[in-house]
Design a protein around this motif. Sequence first.
Motif, short mmCIF file in Angstrom:
data_model
loop_
_atom_site.label_atom_id
_atom_site.label_comp_id
_atom_site.label_asym_id
_atom_site.label_seq_id
_atom_site.Cartn_x
_atom_site.Cartn_y
_atom_site.Cartn_z
N LYS A 1 8.10 16.03 4.10
CA LYS A 1 7.16 15.03 3.58
C LYS A 1 7.39 13.69 4.27
CE LYS A 1 5.49 17.61 0.15
NZ LYS A 1 4.09 18.09 0.14
N PRO A 2 6.32 12.92 4.49
CA PRO A 2 6.49 11.55 4.98
C PRO A 2 6.97 10.65 3.86
CG PRO A 2 4.19 11.96 4.48
CD PRO A 2 4.91 13.27 4.27
N ASP A 3 7.60 9.56 4.21
CA ASP A 3 8.01 8.60 3.18
C ASP A 3 6.80 7.84 2.64
OD1 ASP A 3 10.95 8.90 3.43
OD2 ASP A 3 10.57 8.16 5.46
N VAL A 4 5.83 7.64 3.51
CA VAL A 4 4.65 6.85 3.17
C VAL A 4 3.40 7.60 3.60
CG1 VAL A 4 3.39 4.69 3.64
CG2 VAL A 4 5.88 4.65 3.40
N VAL A 5 2.37 7.57 2.77
CA VAL A 5 1.05 8.07 3.15
C VAL A 5 0.12 6.87 3.27
CG1 VAL A 5 -0.93 9.50 2.55
CG2 VAL A 5 1.39 10.28 2.01
N ALA A 6 -0.41 6.67 4.46
CA ALA A 6 -1.40 5.61 4.69
C ALA A 6 -2.77 6.24 4.48
CB ALA A 6 -1.26 5.06 6.10
N ALA A 7 -3.36 6.00 3.32
CA ALA A 7 -4.59 6.68 2.93
C ALA A 7 -5.80 5.82 3.24
CB ALA A 7 -4.55 7.02 1.44
N ALA A 8 -6.46 6.12 4.34
CA ALA A 8 -7.66 5.38 4.71
C ALA A 8 -8.83 5.82 3.85
CB ALA A 8 -7.97 5.62 6.19
N PHE A 9 -9.76 4.92 3.61
CA PHE A 9 -10.90 5.20 2.73
C PHE A 9 -10.38 5.73 1.38
CE2 PHE A 9 -12.46 5.57 7.04
CZ PHE A 9 -13.66 4.89 7.01
N TYR A 10 -9.38 5.05 0.86
CA TYR A 10 -8.63 5.56 -0.30
C TYR A 10 -9.53 5.89 -1.48
CZ TYR A 10 -5.04 5.94 -3.88
OH TYR A 10 -4.23 6.38 -4.89
N GLN A 11 -10.56 5.07 -1.71
CA GLN A 11 -11.40 5.28 -2.90
C GLN A 11 -12.14 6.61 -2.86
OE1 GLN A 11 -13.83 1.75 -2.99
NE2 GLN A 11 -12.33 0.60 -4.16
N SER A 12 -12.31 7.17 -1.66
CA SER A 12 -13.03 8.44 -1.55
C SER A 12 -12.12 9.60 -1.15
CB SER A 12 -14.18 8.31 -0.55
OG SER A 12 -13.67 8.04 0.73
N ILE A 13 -10.83 9.38 -1.09
CA ILE A 13 -9.91 10.40 -0.59
C ILE A 13 -9.90 11.64 -1.48
CG2 ILE A 13 -7.79 9.68 -1.77
CD1 ILE A 13 -7.85 10.49 1.94
N HIS A 14 -10.21 11.47 -2.78
CA HIS A 14 -10.19 12.60 -3.70
C HIS A 14 -11.56 13.28 -3.83
CE1 HIS A 14 -6.06 12.12 -5.03
NE2 HIS A 14 -6.27 10.82 -5.14
N LYS A 15 -12.56 12.75 -3.14
CA LYS A 15 -13.88 13.39 -3.16
C LYS A 15 -14.38 13.53 -1.73
CE LYS A 15 -15.77 8.86 -4.46
NZ LYS A 15 -16.65 8.15 -5.39
#
Length: 279
Positions: free
Chosen positions: A214-228
Motif C-alpha cells: 500500500k502507498p502511504d498517501v493516496v492523491a485522489a484527483a477529482f475526489y468528489q467523483s472518485i466514488h462514482k
Amino acid sequence: MMKASGIICATVLLTACGQSTDKVPSGDPGSAPIRIVSLDYCADQYVLALAERDQILALSTESQDDYSYYKEEAVGIRQVRPRAEEVLALKPDLIVRSFGGGPRSTRLYNSAGIPVVQIGWTSDFASVRDVLTEVAKPLHAEARAEIIIADFDERIAALPDASSGQSALYMTPGGVTSGTGTLIDQMFTAAGLSNFETQPGWHDLPLERLVHDKPDVVAAAFYQSIHKTPGAWSPARHPIAQNTLESQNTIPLEGAWTACGAWYLIDAVEALADGGVAP
C-alpha cells in the motif's frame, strides 16, 4: 503567496499602467488580439490568466465546469462549441486551443487567415514555464506570464526541502495513475513524496500490487467523483482500489488543479506537502 484571483488582479493593474487604453485595429500584425476565442477548457485557463477580459470573445462550453481552474473568472463570457462554422461566425482574430476542435482544426483556421495558438504538452515544471511563456507571446501578455511564473517559483521555493520518506499513489476516477517521468511524478517529488508507481508514463492502477503493498498517501484527483466513477469497468471501482482509498491517508485534490498540467498544479503540490507529512 498569490492565488488565482490575486495574480489576475496584479497583472491587470500592471497592464493598465504600462499600456495605452487605445486598441489597435484587428489585423495589424503588431497589435494585441482583441477577438480571442478559446476552444477547450485547458485553453480557457491560459486565456483567462493572460488576456484582458475585453480581449476575450468566447470561451469553451466547459469554461465554468468544476475542473476549470478559473471558472469564476469565466462567468459572463460568451461560450462557443469547437465547431468550425460556429467559431468562424464569430470572426476571431486569434484562436487558442489545446485539444478542442480536433487535430485538423489548426490547418482549417489558418487557411481562413486566423492564427492559432497551440498549447504544448507539459511533462515537468520547466515545460510548464516554457509553455506559458510561449502562449503569452501572441497574446502580448509576456509581463503577465512573468508574474505567474515568479509566483509559481516562489511557492516551490517555500516548500520543505526534506523528503518525508512516504510514497504516494495518484488515483483518478477513471482508474488511471501516473508513474515516473511525468508531471505528476515531479509534483510528488516537490511535495517530498516518492511515487508509489515505478513504471513510467500513464496506465491503469496496479491492483495486483495493491493487494499486498500500500502507498502511504493516496492523491485522489477529482475526489468528489472518485466514488462514482463514470466507467463501470474502471479499476477505480474495484474493491481493492476502494479499500486503498478508505484505509490510507487520502488527500483530496481538486480536479482543476491537475486537469491541464499548468502552473496552478502548485496548489496540489502544497496540499500534498501539507497533508503527506508523517504523523
